[in-house]
Motif scaffolding. Structure first.
Motif, PDB file in Angstrom:
ATOM      1  N   UNK A  36      24.453  25.697  52.833  1.00  0.00           N
ATOM      2  CA  UNK A  36      22.764  25.915  52.617  1.00  0.00           C
ATOM      3  C   UNK A  36      22.688  27.231  51.686  1.00  0.00           C
ATOM      4  N   UNK A  37      23.840  27.782  50.968  1.00  0.00           N
ATOM      5  CA  UNK A  37      23.713  29.582  51.073  1.00  0.00           C
ATOM      6  C   UNK A  37      24.410  29.555  49.344  1.00  0.00           C
ATOM      7  N   UNK A  38      24.495  30.006  48.669  1.00  0.00           N
ATOM      8  CA  UNK A  38      25.785  30.049  47.460  1.00  0.00           C
ATOM      9  C   UNK A  38      26.507  31.317  47.471  1.00  0.00           C
ATOM     10  N   UNK A  39      27.299  31.825  47.466  1.00  0.00           N
ATOM     11  CA  UNK A  39      28.337  33.388  47.896  1.00  0.00           C
ATOM     12  C   UNK A  39      27.890  33.684  46.110  1.00  0.00           C
ATOM     13  N   UNK A  40      27.212  35.442  46.263  1.00  0.00           N
ATOM     14  CA  UNK A  40      27.492  35.468  45.168  1.00  0.00           C
ATOM     15  C   UNK A  40      28.967  35.589  44.658  1.00  0.00           C
TER      16      UNK A  40
END
Length: 305
Positions: free
Chosen positions: A57-61
């Protein structure tokens, strides 16, 4: 460390940067199958961000969050591999609990029968025909878990699942999660109820300000800190406190007249009292708890996110 098992959660050097805010900072840990792992940290520690990266749901840096060696988006039929509840279940207010689950079954190719099986698993069969608008917060939590279990997943991820549950419901949740782990599933649970987590979890992962602070079995984490306490009653509290100062122990007076001592075990306290000719009326060693260790580990490290 060997390669990951297919149902093992693997977080490897995971980082998430939001402009000037680093929500998760080079985080690495593993969650093993067949165990309940508590995911703990103060508000703003980065727990929910980590779970969202794990679920795609969130893209890692940078870094990775995988199941075995595969990202969530790369799983075949992910509903059969991973079930998750990140907040209380939401549904159309006029739809019954059963129909809500049947809609999910239809969208994911599961048979309708799974809806009734999942309702039975979470104890919602009596409310199956009740409309969602009449559900309490605790019932919504149960419905969310039912939705997560529709695909009979091998991995279960829950964020604050006891929210809204009464004491009986919390005990039910504990028994359910322990039973699922006993079947060899991987269970990761985020919670602020540290007393409950001490009863529930086999392992813990503790974060603060986006960083890993401690991980291991509950017993190992408790043992790694100077968490033991000694309760003492004496008619000579000042003399005993002076004697314990030499051991760098901390003495705290309690409302009931007892002294609570940390930093020294019962044997050391007894010896110090004997050497100082201090009379003791009570000397009880008490094991420290997860809340005490958590507060020691995260003191001054809470973030605002």
């Amino acid at each position: 460390m060997g390669g990951p098992e297919p149902d093992e959660i693997v977080v490897d050097h995971l980082t998430k940067q939001y402009k000037r805010l680093r929500a998760v900072d080079d985080l690495s840990f593993r969650v093993r199958p067949g165990r309940v792992t508590g995911f703990l940290g103060p508000n703003g520690a980065g727990k929910t961000t980590t779970l969202r990266m794990l679920l795609g749901l969130v893209t890692p840096t940078s870094g990775t969050a995988t199941f075995g060696s595969r990202r969530y988006h790369d799983l075949e039929e992910p509903i059969k591999r991973v079930g998750a509840v990140l907040e209380a279940s939401s549904a159309h207010r006029g739809r019954t609990g059963r129909n809500h689950l049947r809609m999910i079954c239809k969208a994911t190719g599961l048979p309708d029968s799974r809806a009734d099986e999942a309702l039975a698993l979470v104890g919602l069969t009596p409310a199956a025909k009740r409309k969602f608008k009449g559900y309490s917060l605790g019932m919504k939590q149960r419905l969310g878990i039912a939705a997560a279990m529709l695909g009979d997943p091998r991995v279960l991820i829950l964020d604050e699942p006891a929210n809204g549950l009464d004491p009986e419901g919390i005990r039910w949740m504990r028994d359910l999660l322990k039973a699922l782990a006993g079947e060899g599933r991987t269970v990761l649970v985020s919670s602020h109820l540290l007393g409950e987590m001490q009863l529930l979890a086999d392992d813990v992962v503790i974060l603060a300000a986006g960083k890993l602070i401690q991980q291991g079995t509950v017993d190992d984490v408790l043992g790694s800190m100077n968490a033991a306490q000694v309760r003492v009653r004496t008619p000579q509290p000042a003399e005993l406190t002076a004697a314990l100062d030499k051991l760098n122990a901390t003495v705290t007076a309690q409302a009931d007249g007892a002294l609570l001592i940390t930093g020294a075990d019962a044997a050391a306290v007894g010896h110090a009292a004997f050497t100082a000719s201090v009379e003791l009326h009570e000397l009880i060693g008490e094991r420290g708890d997860l809340e005490q260790v958590f507060l020691q580990l995260t003191a001054g490290k809470a973030g605002i996110r």
